[in-house]
Scaffold this motif. Structure first.
Motif, mmCIF file in Angstrom:
data_model
loop_
_atom_site.group_PDB
_atom_site.id
_atom_site.type_symbol
_atom_site.label_atom_id
_atom_site.label_comp_id
_atom_site.label_asym_id
_atom_site.label_seq_id
_atom_site.Cartn_x
_atom_site.Cartn_y
_atom_site.Cartn_z
ATOM 1 N N SER A 17 0.817 -1.221 0.000
ATOM 2 C CA SER A 17 0.000 0.000 0.000
ATOM 3 C C SER A 17 0.843 1.260 0.000
ATOM 4 C CB SER A 17 -0.916 0.006 1.215
ATOM 5 O OG SER A 17 -0.151 0.006 2.403
ATOM 6 N N LEU A 18 2.145 1.100 -0.007
ATOM 7 C CA LEU A 18 3.025 2.252 0.132
ATOM 8 C C LEU A 18 3.404 2.871 -1.206
ATOM 9 C CD1 LEU A 18 5.508 1.050 2.890
ATOM 10 C CD2 LEU A 18 3.665 2.703 3.134
ATOM 11 N N HIS A 19 3.705 4.144 -1.140
ATOM 12 C CA HIS A 19 4.327 4.869 -2.238
ATOM 13 C C HIS A 19 5.713 5.280 -1.759
ATOM 14 C CE1 HIS A 19 0.689 5.324 -4.779
ATOM 15 N NE2 HIS A 19 0.113 5.095 -3.614
ATOM 16 N N MET A 20 6.689 5.048 -2.605
ATOM 17 C CA MET A 20 8.070 5.343 -2.249
ATOM 18 C C MET A 20 8.498 6.613 -2.959
ATOM 19 S SD MET A 20 8.491 2.772 -0.310
ATOM 20 C CE MET A 20 10.246 2.880 0.027
ATOM 21 N N GLY A 21 9.001 7.546 -2.186
ATOM 22 C CA GLY A 21 9.398 8.812 -2.771
ATOM 23 C C GLY A 21 10.880 9.065 -2.627
ATOM 24 N N TRP A 22 11.404 9.864 -3.540
ATOM 25 C CA TRP A 22 12.758 10.385 -3.435
ATOM 26 C C TRP A 22 12.664 11.905 -3.336
ATOM 27 C CZ3 TRP A 22 17.194 7.783 -2.652
ATOM 28 C CH2 TRP A 22 17.238 6.422 -2.961
ATOM 29 N N PHE A 23 13.400 12.440 -2.382
ATOM 30 C CA PHE A 23 13.476 13.875 -2.171
ATOM 31 C C PHE A 23 14.940 14.272 -2.096
ATOM 32 C CE2 PHE A 23 9.042 14.888 -1.127
ATOM 33 C CZ PHE A 23 8.539 13.617 -0.901
ATOM 34 N N ARG A 24 15.206 15.543 -2.234
ATOM 35 C CA ARG A 24 16.570 16.025 -2.069
ATOM 36 C C ARG A 24 16.552 17.392 -1.411
ATOM 37 N NH1 ARG A 24 18.290 17.105 -8.423
ATOM 38 N NH2 ARG A 24 17.008 18.996 -8.740
ATOM 39 N N GLN A 25 17.653 17.676 -0.743
ATOM 40 C CA GLN A 25 17.783 18.973 -0.098
ATOM 41 C C GLN A 25 19.212 19.460 -0.233
ATOM 42 O OE1 GLN A 25 16.400 19.226 3.969
ATOM 43 N NE2 GLN A 25 16.042 21.424 3.744
ATOM 44 N N ALA A 26 19.357 20.605 -0.859
ATOM 45 C CA ALA A 26 20.656 21.242 -1.000
ATOM 46 C C ALA A 26 20.847 22.235 0.140
ATOM 47 C CB ALA A 26 20.738 21.944 -2.349
ATOM 48 N N PRO A 27 22.086 22.562 0.472
ATOM 49 C CA PRO A 27 22.342 23.509 1.563
ATOM 50 C C PRO A 27 21.631 24.837 1.326
ATOM 51 C CG PRO A 27 24.365 22.429 0.928
ATOM 52 C CD PRO A 27 23.341 22.017 -0.087
ATOM 53 N N GLY A 28 20.906 25.273 2.347
ATOM 54 C CA GLY A 28 20.231 26.555 2.259
ATOM 55 C C GLY A 28 18.966 26.564 1.439
ATOM 56 N N LYS A 29 18.560 25.389 0.962
ATOM 57 C CA LYS A 29 17.353 25.304 0.139
ATOM 58 C C LYS A 29 16.326 24.394 0.800
ATOM 59 C CE LYS A 29 19.529 26.244 -4.309
ATOM 60 N NZ LYS A 29 19.645 25.810 -5.732
ATOM 61 N N GLU A 30 15.089 24.549 0.362
ATOM 62 C CA GLU A 30 14.031 23.699 0.883
ATOM 63 C C GLU A 30 14.120 22.308 0.261
ATOM 64 O OE1 GLU A 30 10.609 27.098 1.769
ATOM 65 O OE2 GLU A 30 10.259 25.519 0.295
ATOM 66 N N ARG A 31 13.542 21.367 0.959
ATOM 67 C CA ARG A 31 13.486 20.016 0.432
ATOM 68 C C ARG A 31 12.660 20.000 -0.848
ATOM 69 N NH1 ARG A 31 11.238 16.117 4.671
ATOM 70 N NH2 ARG A 31 9.266 17.060 4.031
ATOM 71 N N GLU A 32 13.155 19.265 -1.827
ATOM 72 C CA GLU A 32 12.532 19.229 -3.151
ATOM 73 C C GLU A 32 12.087 17.813 -3.487
ATOM 74 O OE1 GLU A 32 13.733 20.273 -7.810
ATOM 75 O OE2 GLU A 32 15.265 20.126 -6.265
ATOM 76 N N PHE A 33 10.914 17.709 -4.043
ATOM 77 C CA PHE A 33 10.393 16.427 -4.517
ATOM 78 C C PHE A 33 11.117 16.029 -5.789
ATOM 79 C CE2 PHE A 33 7.486 13.105 -5.433
ATOM 80 C CZ PHE A 33 7.109 13.216 -6.760
ATOM 81 N N VAL A 34 11.672 14.823 -5.794
ATOM 82 C CA VAL A 34 12.348 14.300 -6.975
ATOM 83 C C VAL A 34 11.417 13.392 -7.767
ATOM 84 C CG1 VAL A 34 14.244 12.853 -7.790
ATOM 85 C CG2 VAL A 34 14.619 14.475 -5.902
ATOM 86 N N GLY A 35 10.774 12.473 -7.078
ATOM 87 C CA GLY A 35 9.859 11.573 -7.757
ATOM 88 C C GLY A 35 9.326 10.530 -6.799
#
Length: 122
Positions: free
Chosen positions: A31-49
């Protein structure tokens, strides 16, 4: 509970490819969805996919669409993030997450890995 462990990060040159892995353990994942996110220094977390564990359907953020591919190996409980044509702006800590589709286009990610660093040099 779901435990997530990312691996595969490193230092690469611009234009190179890199594959990240996320090893999942714990509860059943259908039932799960697996996500990838990234966060660069000084930036907000970003949705990758993200990818649906059950159907394999994927969705990507605009900044990586066409360059990154998410897949999963249900037998090994692994999720992959294949990154190609890497750019210096892809430098970030990459996180794997697991969660649920709540409504419409909304997802709630309850479980997170510790992250793995990806650095792309110019």
């Amino acid at each position: 509970q779901v435990q997530l462990v990312e691996s595969g990060g490193g230092l690469v040159q611009a234009g190179a490819s890199l594959r990240l892995s996320c090893a999942a353990s714990g509860r059943t994942f259908s039932s799960l969805h697996m996500g990838w996110f990234r966060q660069a220094p000084g930036k907000e977390r970003e949705f990758v996919g993200r990818i649906s564990w059950s159907s394999g359907q994927t969705s990507y953020g605009d900044s990586v669409k066409g360059r990154f591919t998410i897949s999963r190996d249900t037998a090994k409980n692994l999720v992959y993030l294949q990154m190609t044509s890497l750019k210096p702006e892809d430098t970030a800590v990459y996180y794997c997450a697991a969660g649920f589709h709540t409504s419409g286009s909304q997802y709630r990610y309850d479980y997170w890995g510790q992250g793995t660093q990806v650095t792309v040099s110019s």
